[in-house]
Design a protein around this motif. Sequence first.
Motif, PDB file in Angstrom:
ATOM      1  N   LEU A  41       0.791  -1.246   0.000  1.00 37.44           N
ATOM      2  CA  LEU A  41       0.000   0.000   0.000  1.00 37.44           C
ATOM      3  C   LEU A  41       0.825   1.300   0.000  1.00 37.44           C
ATOM      4  N   PRO A  42       1.991   1.360   0.670  1.00 34.97           N
ATOM      5  CA  PRO A  42       2.736   2.633   0.639  1.00 34.97           C
ATOM      6  C   PRO A  42       3.183   3.062  -0.760  1.00 34.97           C
ATOM      7  N   PHE A  43       3.133   2.169  -1.718  1.00 33.21           N
ATOM      8  CA  PHE A  43       3.529   2.528  -3.080  1.00 33.21           C
ATOM      9  C   PHE A  43       2.415   3.264  -3.824  1.00 33.21           C
ATOM     10  N   LEU A  44       1.293   3.485  -3.141  1.00 27.84           N
ATOM     11  CA  LEU A  44       0.163   4.167  -3.778  1.00 27.84           C
ATOM     12  C   LEU A  44       0.480   5.651  -3.976  1.00 27.84           C
ATOM     13  N   LYS A  45       0.276   6.088  -5.217  1.00 31.62           N
ATOM     14  CA  LYS A  45       0.456   7.510  -5.529  1.00 31.62           C
ATOM     15  C   LYS A  45      -0.760   8.249  -4.988  1.00 31.62           C
ATOM     16  N   ARG A  46      -0.519   9.357  -4.315  1.00 32.52           N
ATOM     17  CA  ARG A  46      -1.666  10.054  -3.718  1.00 32.52           C
ATOM     18  C   ARG A  46      -2.459  10.817  -4.765  1.00 32.52           C
ATOM     19  N   GLU A  47      -3.676  10.366  -4.977  1.00 32.26           N
ATOM     20  CA  GLU A  47      -4.593  11.072  -5.884  1.00 32.26           C
ATOM     21  C   GLU A  47      -5.877  11.303  -5.095  1.00 32.26           C
ATOM     22  N   LYS A  48      -5.888  12.401  -4.353  1.00 30.57           N
ATOM     23  CA  LYS A  48      -6.967  12.594  -3.381  1.00 30.57           C
ATOM     24  C   LYS A  48      -8.345  12.772  -4.018  1.00 30.57           C
ATOM     25  N   ASP A  49      -8.367  13.207  -5.290  1.00 28.69           N
ATOM     26  CA  ASP A  49      -9.660  13.445  -5.925  1.00 28.69           C
ATOM     27  C   ASP A  49     -10.355  12.129  -6.316  1.00 28.69           C
ATOM     28  N   LYS A  50      -9.582  11.039  -6.331  1.00 27.34           N
ATOM     29  CA  LYS A  50     -10.174   9.762  -6.765  1.00 27.34           C
ATOM     30  C   LYS A  50     -10.475   8.871  -5.560  1.00 27.34           C
ATOM     31  N   PRO A  51     -11.662   8.218  -5.560  1.00 31.11           N
ATOM     32  CA  PRO A  51     -11.988   7.353  -4.417  1.00 31.11           C
ATOM     33  C   PRO A  51     -11.175   6.066  -4.454  1.00 31.11           C
ATOM     34  N   PHE A  52     -10.409   5.829  -3.422  1.00 33.78           N
ATOM     35  CA  PHE A  52      -9.576   4.620  -3.382  1.00 33.78           C
ATOM     36  C   PHE A  52     -10.192   3.555  -2.475  1.00 33.78           C
ATOM     37  N   LYS A  53     -10.532   3.961  -1.238  1.00 34.31           N
ATOM     38  CA  LYS A  53     -11.045   2.990  -0.264  1.00 34.31           C
ATOM     39  C   LYS A  53     -12.318   2.308  -0.773  1.00 34.31           C
ATOM     40  N   ARG A  54     -13.191   3.135  -1.353  1.00 34.94           N
ATOM     41  CA  ARG A  54     -14.475   2.609  -1.842  1.00 34.94           C
ATOM     42  C   ARG A  54     -14.230   1.490  -2.868  1.00 34.94           C
ATOM     43  N   TRP A  55     -13.263   1.719  -3.757  1.00 32.78           N
ATOM     44  CA  TRP A  55     -12.975   0.732  -4.799  1.00 32.78           C
ATOM     45  C   TRP A  55     -12.298  -0.512  -4.240  1.00 32.78           C
ATOM     46  N   MET A  56     -11.525  -0.335  -3.166  1.00 27.65           N
ATOM     47  CA  MET A  56     -10.909  -1.507  -2.528  1.00 27.65           C
ATOM     48  C   MET A  56     -12.002  -2.399  -1.922  1.00 27.65           C
ATOM     49  N   TYR A  57     -12.961  -1.757  -1.245  1.00 29.12           N
ATOM     50  CA  TYR A  57     -14.080  -2.541  -0.685  1.00 29.12           C
ATOM     51  C   TYR A  57     -14.891  -3.194  -1.801  1.00 29.12           C
ATOM     52  N   ALA A  58     -15.113  -2.439  -2.881  1.00 27.00           N
ATOM     53  CA  ALA A  58     -15.867  -2.996  -4.018  1.00 27.00           C
ATOM     54  C   ALA A  58     -15.114  -4.179  -4.617  1.00 27.00           C
ATOM     55  N   GLY A  59     -13.770  -4.065  -4.682  1.00 26.81           N
ATOM     56  CA  GLY A  59     -12.933  -5.156  -5.200  1.00 26.81           C
ATOM     57  C   GLY A  59     -13.051  -6.406  -4.345  1.00 26.81           C
ATOM     58  N   LEU A  60     -13.092  -6.205  -3.020  1.00 26.04           N
ATOM     59  CA  LEU A  60     -13.219  -7.340  -2.104  1.00 26.04           C
ATOM     60  C   LEU A  60     -14.586  -8.011  -2.264  1.00 26.04           C
ATOM     61  N   LEU A  61     -15.612  -7.189  -2.415  1.00 31.51           N
ATOM     62  CA  LEU A  61     -16.954  -7.738  -2.623  1.00 31.51           C
ATOM     63  C   LEU A  61     -17.016  -8.513  -3.940  1.00 31.51           C
ATOM     64  N   PHE A  62     -16.396  -7.945  -4.979  1.00 35.92           N
ATOM     65  CA  PHE A  62     -16.336  -8.608  -6.287  1.00 35.92           C
ATOM     66  C   PHE A  62     -15.654  -9.969  -6.143  1.00 35.92           C
ATOM     67  N   ASN A  63     -14.565  -9.993  -5.368  1.00 37.08           N
ATOM     68  CA  ASN A  63     -13.845 -11.251  -5.145  1.00 37.08           C
ATOM     69  C   ASN A  63     -14.762 -12.294  -4.512  1.00 37.08           C
ATOM     70  N   GLY A  64     -15.500 -11.899  -3.470  1.00 38.32           N
ATOM     71  CA  GLY A  64     -16.406 -12.833  -2.790  1.00 38.32           C
ATOM     72  C   GLY A  64     -17.473 -13.348  -3.730  1.00 38.32           C
ATOM     73  N   LEU A  65     -18.034 -12.434  -4.523  1.00 39.22           N
ATOM     74  CA  LEU A  65     -19.119 -12.838  -5.425  1.00 39.22           C
ATOM     75  C   LEU A  65     -18.616 -13.775  -6.516  1.00 39.22           C
ATOM     76  N   ILE A  66     -17.444 -13.459  -7.063  1.00 34.21           N
ATOM     77  CA  ILE A  66     -16.948 -14.297  -8.170  1.00 34.21           C
ATOM     78  C   ILE A  66     -16.504 -15.673  -7.660  1.00 34.21           C
ATOM     79  N   LEU A  67     -15.938 -15.718  -6.446  1.00 39.32           N
ATOM     80  CA  LEU A  67     -15.571 -17.029  -5.888  1.00 39.32           C
ATOM     81  C   LEU A  67     -16.826 -17.850  -5.598  1.00 39.32           C
ATOM     82  N   ALA A  68     -17.857 -17.179  -5.055  1.00 39.24           N
ATOM     83  CA  ALA A  68     -19.125 -17.883  -4.783  1.00 39.24           C
ATOM     84  C   ALA A  68     -19.737 -18.378  -6.094  1.00 39.24           C
ATOM     85  N   PHE A  69     -19.644 -17.549  -7.138  1.00 42.28           N
ATOM     86  CA  PHE A  69     -20.180 -17.954  -8.447  1.00 42.28           C
ATOM     87  C   PHE A  69     -19.452 -19.190  -8.984  1.00 42.28           C
ATOM     88  N   THR A  70     -18.115 -19.199  -8.885  1.00 36.74           N
ATOM     89  CA  THR A  70     -17.359 -20.351  -9.412  1.00 36.74           C
ATOM     90  C   THR A  70     -17.696 -21.629  -8.630  1.00 36.74           C
TER      91      THR A  70
END
Lengths: 364, 78
Positions: free
Chosen positions: A205-234
Motif C-alpha cells: 500500500l505505501p507505493f500508492l500515488k496520492r490522488e486525493k480526488d479519486k476514491p480509493f477505499k471505496r474501490w478496494m471494498y468494491a474489489g473485495l466484494l467482487f472477489n467474494g461474489l466471483i468465488l461464490a459464483f465459481t
Amino acid sequence: MRKVEAVGNWQMIILFQAFITGSSILNIQGPLIGIAQNGAWISILIINAFSFFILALILRLHERYPDESYIQYSKKLLGKPLALILGVPLLLLLFHFNANITYGMGQFFTTSMMKETPLYVFHFLILMVAGLTVRSGVEVMARMFNGLLFFVLFIILLIFLLNITHYHPKFLFPVVPNGWKPILHGAYVGFGFPYMDIMYFAMILPFLKREKDKPFKRWMYAGLLFNGLILAFTIVASLMILGPIAMSEKFPIYQAARIIEIGEIIQRVESVFGMALIIGSYMKITMMLFIINEVMTQLFNLSDKRAFVFPNALLVFLFSLTMYENEVELGESGSIMETILAFFLAFVPLVIVTIRSLFTNKSS
Amino acid sequence: MTEPIIVIVIVYLFLGYCRLLDRTKHQRRENVIYIGALLLSFYLSFLFITGTDGFNLNDLLDWPFEMPARGILKFFTS
C-alpha cells in the motif's frame, strides 16, 4: 527497484484484485466444496464479509501512515524489539505460504498434465520469472498484472460459459446437507487462504500515488466484494456442473474444462485451465515474493532491496521442494495449519498494532 | 541424484552471477543476512539432493500450533 516507485489508484486496485483473486479463483473451490459441500458458497460469503474487517484495519492504518508499510509503522508503534519479535514469525509464515502456493502449482502439473516432468522444473521456472519481475519493481508488476488478471478471469468465465449445457441446478440441493458446522469449517479454512492475504497487502500500500480526488477505499471494498461474489459464483457453477463429483476433486474447474464438448471443434480445453493456473500462480508468487523482500529488508533495515530478491526466491524454491513429500501433506497443511498460523502470526499482531495506533498521537 | 545436483549447481551459479551484477558497497549487516540466507539454503539443498526428510520450516511452525489446530479440526468434524 528504483528509489521512488508509485502506482496509481486503479493500478493498486488491480494489484489487490490480482493478489486475492488471481490464484484463489483456481484453487479455492476444491478444498471448500470438500469441506462444506453444497454450502461452500455460503462459507465463502461468510468469510468474505469478515474480511472487510481486516481490510478496514489495513486501510485505517494506511490512512494514518500513508507513506509507511506495516513493518515500518509497527516499529514506530511497538518499538523495534517487539516489531522484530512479531515480524520474524510473519516472515517465516510468508515463506511457508509462498512455498505452499509454488508446490500446489507444481503438484497440479506433475499429477495431471505433465506427469513425466520433475517437480523442480516448474518451481525453478516460475520462481525465476517471479524473481525477475520483483527486481523490475512494483510499477512493472502493476502494468503487467492488469492484462493478466483479465485474461485469467476471461478463461474462467469462458470455461463456465462453454459448459452451459451441463448445468444441473438440482445438484445445489440440499444447501445445508450436514448442518452448519461444515459451513463454518469452510469459512475457517477460507480465513487462512485467501482472505488473510489482505493483511500482507499492507506491505504494498505505501507505493500508492496520492490522488486525493479519486476514491480509493471505496474501490478496494468494491474489489473485495467482487472477489467474494466471483468465488461464490465459481463454487455454485462447479457444483451445478459436477454435482457430487465436485466434492472429491481438488480442481473442479479443471474437471469442468475437461467435459466441454461443443460439436467436434471445441473439446477438452483443460490445457487452457493449465495456462490460467500458471498465470494466477505466477501473479500470486510474484507478489508474495515482493512482500517477503519488503518485510525482510524493512525488518532488518537493509538498504539494497534488489540484492535479496534472488536469495529469497532460492529459499522459497528449496522450501517448496523439501517441506512436503506428497500432495496429502500439502493438503493437510493448507486445510489444518494455514488458518491458525495466519491467525496467530499475522492477524493478532495486526490487531495489536491497530489498538496501539488508537492510543498514539500521529506526531509521536 | 545427479539431476538435483545439476539443478542446484545452476541455481547457485545464477545467484552468484546476480551477486556480481549487484556488487556495491554492502553494509556489514546486509552481508551477514545474505550469508545467513545462503547457509540456510545450503542445508535445504542438502535435504533436496539427498531426498531426506530433515527438520524444516513446516516442522518449526507446526511445533507450537499443531495441537490447537488439530483440536479445532476435531471440533468442526465431530
